[in-house]
Design a protein around this motif. Structure first.
Motif, PDB file in Angstrom:
ATOM      1  N   ASN A 199      25.760  17.006  12.226  1.00  0.00           N
ATOM      2  CA  ASN A 199      24.683  17.385  13.381  1.00  0.00           C
ATOM      3  C   ASN A 199      25.034  17.206  14.777  1.00  0.00           C
ATOM      4  O   ASN A 199      24.853  18.121  15.461  1.00  0.00           O
ATOM      5  CB  ASN A 199      23.473  16.564  12.914  1.00  0.00           C
ATOM      6  N   ARG A 200      25.591  16.083  15.242  1.00  0.00           N
ATOM      7  CA  ARG A 200      25.927  15.701  16.564  1.00  0.00           C
ATOM      8  C   ARG A 200      26.870  16.677  17.158  1.00  0.00           C
ATOM      9  O   ARG A 200      26.827  16.991  18.437  1.00  0.00           O
ATOM     10  CB  ARG A 200      26.146  14.317  16.743  1.00  0.00           C
ATOM     11  N   LEU A 201      27.604  17.099  16.239  1.00  0.00           N
ATOM     12  CA  LEU A 201      28.957  17.932  16.904  1.00  0.00           C
ATOM     13  C   LEU A 201      28.729  19.479  16.642  1.00  0.00           C
ATOM     14  O   LEU A 201      29.387  20.044  17.387  1.00  0.00           O
ATOM     15  CB  LEU A 201      30.179  17.532  16.108  1.00  0.00           C
ATOM     16  N   GLY A 202      27.673  19.757  15.989  1.00  0.00           N
ATOM     17  CA  GLY A 202      27.388  21.254  15.729  1.00  0.00           C
ATOM     18  C   GLY A 202      28.326  21.801  14.755  1.00  0.00           C
ATOM     19  O   GLY A 202      28.544  22.921  14.865  1.00  0.00           O
ATOM     20  N   LEU A 203      28.711  20.832  13.647  1.00  0.00           N
ATOM     21  CA  LEU A 203      29.380  21.353  12.863  1.00  0.00           C
ATOM     22  C   LEU A 203      28.798  21.626  11.312  1.00  0.00           C
ATOM     23  O   LEU A 203      28.072  20.811  11.213  1.00  0.00           O
ATOM     24  CB  LEU A 203      31.046  20.666  12.737  1.00  0.00           C
ATOM     25  N   ASN A 204      29.303  22.431  10.559  1.00  0.00           N
ATOM     26  CA  ASN A 204      28.896  22.512   9.196  1.00  0.00           C
ATOM     27  C   ASN A 204      29.792  21.013   8.218  1.00  0.00           C
ATOM     28  O   ASN A 204      30.738  20.667   8.822  1.00  0.00           O
ATOM     29  CB  ASN A 204      29.215  23.834   8.572  1.00  0.00           C
ATOM     30  N   GLN A 205      29.247  21.146   7.088  1.00  0.00           N
ATOM     31  CA  GLN A 205      30.039  19.855   6.284  1.00  0.00           C
ATOM     32  C   GLN A 205      31.285  20.164   6.045  1.00  0.00           C
ATOM     33  O   GLN A 205      31.866  19.177   5.987  1.00  0.00           O
ATOM     34  CB  GLN A 205      29.143  19.760   5.036  1.00  0.00           C
ATOM     35  N   SER A 206      31.695  21.265   5.987  1.00  0.00           N
ATOM     36  CA  SER A 206      33.180  21.424   5.512  1.00  0.00           C
ATOM     37  C   SER A 206      34.134  21.129   6.800  1.00  0.00           C
ATOM     38  O   SER A 206      35.089  20.704   6.679  1.00  0.00           O
ATOM     39  CB  SER A 206      33.306  22.948   5.150  1.00  0.00           C
ATOM     40  N   SER A 207      33.615  21.551   7.875  1.00  0.00           N
ATOM     41  CA  SER A 207      34.177  21.369   9.220  1.00  0.00           C
ATOM     42  C   SER A 207      34.349  19.963   9.728  1.00  0.00           C
ATOM     43  O   SER A 207      35.531  19.510   9.823  1.00  0.00           O
ATOM     44  CB  SER A 207      33.611  22.248  10.231  1.00  0.00           C
ATOM     45  N   VAL A 208      33.206  19.105   9.551  1.00  0.00           N
ATOM     46  CA  VAL A 208      33.268  17.778   9.755  1.00  0.00           C
ATOM     47  C   VAL A 208      34.443  17.107   8.728  1.00  0.00           C
ATOM     48  O   VAL A 208      34.758  16.327   8.981  1.00  0.00           O
ATOM     49  CB  VAL A 208      31.909  17.123   9.764  1.00  0.00           C
ATOM     50  N   SER A 263      27.932   4.561  18.368  1.00  0.00           N
ATOM     51  CA  SER A 263      27.130   4.114  17.586  1.00  0.00           C
ATOM     52  C   SER A 263      26.864   2.621  17.511  1.00  0.00           C
ATOM     53  O   SER A 263      27.782   1.981  17.603  1.00  0.00           O
ATOM     54  CB  SER A 263      27.068   4.806  16.149  1.00  0.00           C
ATOM     55  N   SER A 264      25.752   2.233  16.966  1.00  0.00           N
ATOM     56  CA  SER A 264      25.541   0.608  16.977  1.00  0.00           C
ATOM     57  C   SER A 264      26.527  -0.197  16.131  1.00  0.00           C
ATOM     58  O   SER A 264      27.065  -1.205  16.462  1.00  0.00           O
ATOM     59  CB  SER A 264      24.109   0.190  16.603  1.00  0.00           C
ATOM     60  N   ALA A 265      26.823   0.233  14.868  1.00  0.00           N
ATOM     61  CA  ALA A 265      27.731  -0.237  14.010  1.00  0.00           C
ATOM     62  C   ALA A 265      29.096   0.360  14.173  1.00  0.00           C
ATOM     63  O   ALA A 265      30.087  -0.081  13.171  1.00  0.00           O
ATOM     64  CB  ALA A 265      27.192  -0.385  12.682  1.00  0.00           C
ATOM     65  N   GLY A 266      29.620   1.395  14.809  1.00  0.00           N
ATOM     66  CA  GLY A 266      30.830   1.721  14.818  1.00  0.00           C
ATOM     67  C   GLY A 266      30.999   2.790  13.711  1.00  0.00           C
ATOM     68  O   GLY A 266      32.339   2.967  13.274  1.00  0.00           O
ATOM     69  N   GLU A 267      30.139   3.224  13.117  1.00  0.00           N
ATOM     70  CA  GLU A 267      30.095   3.920  12.012  1.00  0.00           C
ATOM     71  C   GLU A 267      28.711   5.142  11.985  1.00  0.00           C
ATOM     72  O   GLU A 267      27.844   4.782  12.695  1.00  0.00           O
ATOM     73  CB  GLU A 267      29.883   3.237  10.556  1.00  0.00           C
ATOM     74  N   LEU A 268      28.815   6.162  11.445  1.00  0.00           N
ATOM     75  CA  LEU A 268      27.869   7.312  11.457  1.00  0.00           C
ATOM     76  C   LEU A 268      28.090   7.799   9.963  1.00  0.00           C
ATOM     77  O   LEU A 268      29.267   8.313   9.339  1.00  0.00           O
ATOM     78  CB  LEU A 268      28.142   8.436  12.334  1.00  0.00           C
ATOM     79  N   ARG A 269      26.998   8.389   9.528  1.00  0.00           N
ATOM     80  CA  ARG A 269      26.914   9.019   8.238  1.00  0.00           C
ATOM     81  C   ARG A 269      27.591  10.298   8.629  1.00  0.00           C
ATOM     82  O   ARG A 269      27.425  11.152   9.648  1.00  0.00           O
ATOM     83  CB  ARG A 269      25.683   9.453   7.775  1.00  0.00           C
ATOM     84  N   MET A 270      28.213  10.992   7.569  1.00  0.00           N
ATOM     85  CA  MET A 270      28.912  12.249   7.936  1.00  0.00           C
ATOM     86  C   MET A 270      28.016  13.355   8.521  1.00  0.00           C
ATOM     87  O   MET A 270      28.298  14.032   9.131  1.00  0.00           O
ATOM     88  CB  MET A 270      29.736  12.686   6.538  1.00  0.00           C
ATOM     89  N   GLN A 271      26.934  13.436   7.725  1.00  0.00           N
ATOM     90  CA  GLN A 271      25.894  14.441   7.923  1.00  0.00           C
ATOM     91  C   GLN A 271      25.492  14.007   9.384  1.00  0.00           C
ATOM     92  O   GLN A 271      25.180  15.168  10.137  1.00  0.00           O
ATOM     93  CB  GLN A 271      24.738  14.427   7.050  1.00  0.00           C
ATOM     94  N   ASP A 272      25.213  12.958   9.766  1.00  0.00           N
ATOM     95  CA  ASP A 272      24.802  12.722  11.154  1.00  0.00           C
ATOM     96  C   ASP A 272      25.850  13.193  12.349  1.00  0.00           C
ATOM     97  O   ASP A 272      25.530  13.852  13.403  1.00  0.00           O
ATOM     98  CB  ASP A 272      24.304  11.327  11.466  1.00  0.00           C
ATOM     99  N   LEU A 273      27.164  12.856  11.973  1.00  0.00           N
ATOM    100  CA  LEU A 273      28.431  13.525  12.631  1.00  0.00           C
ATOM    101  C   LEU A 273      28.242  14.725  12.842  1.00  0.00           C
ATOM    102  O   LEU A 273      28.654  15.406  14.039  1.00  0.00           O
ATOM    103  CB  LEU A 273      29.627  12.821  12.246  1.00  0.00           C
TER     104      LEU A 273
END
Length: 138
Positions: free
Chosen positions: A61-70, A49-59
Motif C-alpha cells: 500500500n505504501r509503495l502503490g504496488l499490487n501483491q504480486s509486485s511487492v 517503521s517502529s520495529a524495523g518490519e512491515l506487513r507485506m500488505q502495508d508495504l
C-alpha cells in the motif's frame, strides 16, 4: 480557457515533473548504490517503521504496488540480503518484511544521495513547475 482545461494542463505538468524526477532518482540510485527506486523506498518504509518490519500488505500500500509486485520486490531485497520475510506469530497468514542490518546500512548510505538528487531535480525543473508545486503544497 475553462477550469477543466486549466486543471488538465496543470495535471499534465505535474505528471511530466513526476516522470522527470523519478527517472533522475532511479538512475542516480542505481548507478551510485545499486538500488532500484522501489527497493530504496521499500527499505526506507521498513527502516523507519517502529520495529524495523512491515506487513507485506502495508508495504504494498505504501509503495502503490499490487501483491504480486511487492512479493517480487521483497524477493529481490531478500536475495540481496537487505530484508527477509517472517511469519506473523499471531496470524500465520500474515507475512512481514524485516530489514536486515545490511539493508539498513544500504538505505542510510543512499538516503543523502536520494535527498540531494531530489532537491536538484526539483530545483532544475523547467517552467518553475517545482516552485509552484512547493508553494501549493506548503
Amino acid at each position: 480557457m475553462s477550469n477543466a482545461q486549466r486543471d488538465e494542463q496543470m495535471w499534465n505538468r505535474v505528471i511530466a515533473l513526476h516522470a522527470q524526477v523519478e527517472q533522475r532518482l532511479a538512475t542516480t540510485l542505481q548507478r551510485t548504490h545499486g538500488l532500484g527506486l522501489s527497493e530504496y523506498r521499500a527499505l526506507g518504509f521498513i527502516a523507519e517503521s517502529s520495529a524495523g518490519e512491515l506487513r507485506m500488505q502495508d508495504l504494498a500500500n505504501r509503495l502503490g504496488l499490487n501483491q504480486s509486485s511487492v512479493t517480487r520486490l521483497v524477493g529481490r531485497l531478500d536475495t540481496a540480503g537487505f530484508a527477509h520475510r517472517d511469519l506473523c506469530p499471531d496470524d500465520r497468514r500474515g507475512v512481514y518484511t524485516v530489514i536486515t542490518d545490511t539493508g539498513r546500512e544500504r538505505y542510510l548510505a543512499a538516503r543523502d544521495t536520494y535527498r540531494a538528487t531530489l532537491t536538484a531535480a526539483l530545483d532544475e525543473a523547467p517552467d518553475g513547475a517545482a516552485a509552484a508545486l512547493r508553494t501549493a503544497l506548503s
